[in-house]
Write a protein that holds these residues in place. Structure first.
Motif, short mmCIF file in Angstrom:
data_model
loop_
_atom_site.label_atom_id
_atom_site.label_comp_id
_atom_site.label_asym_id
_atom_site.label_seq_id
_atom_site.Cartn_x
_atom_site.Cartn_y
_atom_site.Cartn_z
N ILE A 236 36.37 49.68 37.04
CA ILE A 236 36.86 50.54 38.06
C ILE A 236 36.24 50.31 39.57
CG2 ILE A 236 37.25 52.93 38.92
CD1 ILE A 236 38.98 51.89 36.40
N VAL A 237 35.08 50.44 39.66
CA VAL A 237 34.33 50.00 40.91
C VAL A 237 33.18 49.12 40.70
CG1 VAL A 237 33.29 52.37 41.04
CG2 VAL A 237 33.57 51.03 43.10
N HIS A 238 32.75 48.45 41.57
CA HIS A 238 31.77 47.55 41.57
C HIS A 238 31.20 47.47 42.92
CE1 HIS A 238 29.48 43.43 40.36
NE2 HIS A 238 28.79 44.27 40.52
N LYS A 239 30.06 48.11 43.06
CA LYS A 239 29.18 47.84 44.40
C LYS A 239 28.03 46.91 44.20
CE LYS A 239 31.24 52.30 45.81
NZ LYS A 239 30.99 53.63 46.43
N PRO A 240 28.01 45.73 44.26
CA PRO A 240 26.93 44.86 43.83
C PRO A 240 25.72 45.34 44.79
CG PRO A 240 28.87 43.55 44.05
CD PRO A 240 29.14 44.99 44.60
N ALA B 78 28.01 38.96 45.14
CA ALA B 78 29.21 39.38 44.13
C ALA B 78 30.01 40.28 44.97
CB ALA B 78 28.47 40.06 42.86
N ALA B 79 31.26 40.34 44.81
CA ALA B 79 32.44 40.99 45.48
C ALA B 79 32.73 42.10 44.42
CB ALA B 79 33.36 40.13 46.29
N ASP B 80 33.62 42.73 45.13
CA ASP B 80 34.61 43.78 44.15
C ASP B 80 35.93 43.93 44.76
OD1 ASP B 80 34.12 45.65 46.25
OD2 ASP B 80 34.37 47.19 44.65
N LYS B 81 36.85 44.71 43.97
CA LYS B 81 38.26 44.75 44.54
C LYS B 81 38.35 45.17 46.01
CE LYS B 81 42.23 46.96 43.04
NZ LYS B 81 43.23 45.78 42.84
N PHE C 74 33.26 24.82 38.83
CA PHE C 74 34.32 25.63 38.34
C PHE C 74 34.53 26.64 39.55
CE2 PHE C 74 33.15 24.10 34.20
CZ PHE C 74 34.27 24.08 33.37
N VAL C 75 35.98 27.00 39.69
CA VAL C 75 36.33 28.19 40.46
C VAL C 75 37.35 28.83 39.68
CG1 VAL C 75 38.10 26.91 41.57
CG2 VAL C 75 37.33 29.09 42.60
N ASP C 76 36.70 30.15 39.17
CA ASP C 76 37.41 31.01 38.39
C ASP C 76 38.23 31.97 39.33
OD1 ASP C 76 38.45 32.74 36.59
OD2 ASP C 76 36.56 33.15 35.48
N ILE C 77 39.53 31.94 39.49
CA ILE C 77 40.42 32.83 40.38
C ILE C 77 40.98 34.00 39.66
CG2 ILE C 77 41.89 32.84 41.96
CD1 ILE C 77 41.72 29.92 42.64
N GLY C 78 40.29 35.04 39.29
CA GLY C 78 40.92 36.21 38.92
C GLY C 78 41.01 37.16 40.17
N GLY C 79 40.84 38.55 39.84
CA GLY C 79 40.97 39.33 40.91
C GLY C 79 40.21 38.75 42.10
N ASN D 259 43.64 39.40 43.60
CA ASN D 259 43.76 40.71 44.24
C ASN D 259 44.66 40.95 45.55
OD1 ASN D 259 42.84 42.02 42.08
ND2 ASN D 259 40.72 42.35 42.85
N ALA D 260 44.07 39.69 46.59
CA ALA D 260 44.50 39.73 47.93
C ALA D 260 46.18 39.50 47.73
CB ALA D 260 43.79 38.75 48.43
N ILE D 261 46.57 38.69 46.96
CA ILE D 261 47.92 38.26 46.94
C ILE D 261 48.75 39.34 46.04
CG2 ILE D 261 49.50 36.44 46.11
CD1 ILE D 261 47.18 34.55 45.73
#
Length: 365
Positions: free
Chosen positions: A103-107, A240-243, A165-170, A193-195
């Motif tokens: 739900i939320v990730h604040k690295p 690391a990033a989040d949504k 590798f580039v894993d393109i998920g959210g 997510n951006a798209i």
């Protein structure tokens, strides 16, 4: 610890892009991958997707009953997916790797909030479950992401190095393997997510299917230049990033047409990946392998290929793998490593203080 041996492990991931559940079976001992089994993408039904999208924005104000209802729905959806796979599969599943839903990730604050009840899932399906993979890493000083690096390393054992590798998920994450066995991983920038957020807001579509809207649009380079000034892109790994990381910058897209906005958001994803490869990898990869949901977006793949001269850009599918299954396979692999007490994260992948064994084991009652 029992003697290390190969197990058939089912991995499941529910991504922040809200596409649905990815599930995949591999046979592994946590070091080598001996066999690839069935892989499926199970879309969320509209009710669950809408509730998840609402909860992402309102989790701090949601009542406890709402949280419990949503977690139960999510867990039941995973249990149903597992039963469907078991019913169509004639071999035993020994172990389940269950990521749950972030739900939320604040690295930077070493904080993560997941939903998904692993004990309920284990009891429901009668199989041992490994879950809560990110918590041990965070408690040991890591950022909790990216976690797939050790699996990418296993997949690429026979590929000429350096390779990435580039894993393109959210979010987009990079794993780099050097000529001398070096391993480096970090989140590279925005992903689907951006798209997805753009086309959902402006067309009510859950994603830009096959990159169609972006293919018909025009990339606005002045906006790309603004987006590329995001402070995350200037930060050195591990990171690391989040949504929510790129949400404020993406407001620069407002005022564009649906198609131009999709094209510009897609170009931003590709530009951030190319920038991260040029700036933060010790050596340019000979091959860049695209996996995750982004590998199924031909416009995004084309934009990435346009940004490289000497690096060969291939999708995982072009190398004989199931591009959309790799992240689910990774959590199956991590589950096997957990029960065999092998580390999953390292200082050079998540910034953890020392190699970290990740995940908690839930035995069915």
């Amino acid at each position: 610890m029992d003697t290390v041996h190969a197990q058939r492990v089912l991995g499941l991931i529910s991504g922040s892009s809200l596409d649905g559940i990815n599930a995949a079976i591999i046979t592994t001992d946590g070091v080598d991958v001996f066999e690839f089994g069935e892989a499926r993408e199970i879309p969320y039904d509209d009710e669950l997707r809408d509730k998840l999208r609402w909860f992402h924005h309102n989790y701090t104000s949601a009542e406890e009953a709402q949280k419990q209802e949503l977690e139960n729905l999510l867990t039941q959806a995973h249990a149903t997916a597992i039963r469907d796979i078991i019913d169509s599969d004639d071999k035993q599943i020994d172990l389940v790797g269950f990521h749950g839903h972030t739900i939320v990730h604040k690295p930077d604050e070493h904080f993560i909030y997941h939903i998904g009840n692993a004990q309920q899932l284990a009891d429901s399906i009668g199989i041992k479950v490994v879950s809560r993979f990110r918590q041990a890493d965070i408690l040991s000083g890591g950022q909790g992401a990216p976690l797939s690096a050790v699996y990418h390393q296993a997949l690429a054992s026979a590929i000429e190095k350096p390779v990435a590798f580039v894993d393109i998920g959210g979010i987009s994450s990079l794993t780099w393997m050097g000529s001398n066995g070096e391993l480096l991983a970090f989140d590279a920038g925005p992903g689907n997510n951006a798209i997805n957020d753009w086309v959902f807001k402006h067309a009510g579509q859950h994603m830009d299917y096959n990159g169609k809207q972006a293919a018909l649009g025009t990339v606005h380079m002045p906006i790309i230049n603004q987006l590329m000034r995001h402070k995350f892109l200037a930060k050195h790994p591990p990171k690391a990033a989040d949504k929510a990381t790129f949400k404020d910058k993406l407001e620069h897209l407002e005022g564009l047409s649906l198609q131009d906005g999709a094209a510009t958001a897609t170009s931003f994803v590709a530009e951030a990946i190319a920038y991260s490869i040029a700036l933060y990898l010790p050596e340019a990869p000979k091959t860049l392998i695209i996996c995750g949901g982004g590998a199924q977006n031909p416009t995004l793949v084309r934009f990435l290929r346009q940004r490289f001269d000497s690096t060969v850009v291939k999708t995982a599918s072009e190398l004989g793998w199931d591009a959309s299954a790799i992240e689910a396979q990774a959590f199956a692999y991590l589950a096997a490593r957990r029960v065999n007490l092998m580390p999953a994260t390292y200082p050079f992948t998540t910034g953890v203080s020392m190699p970290c064994i990740c995940g908690e084991v839930f035995e069915p009652k």
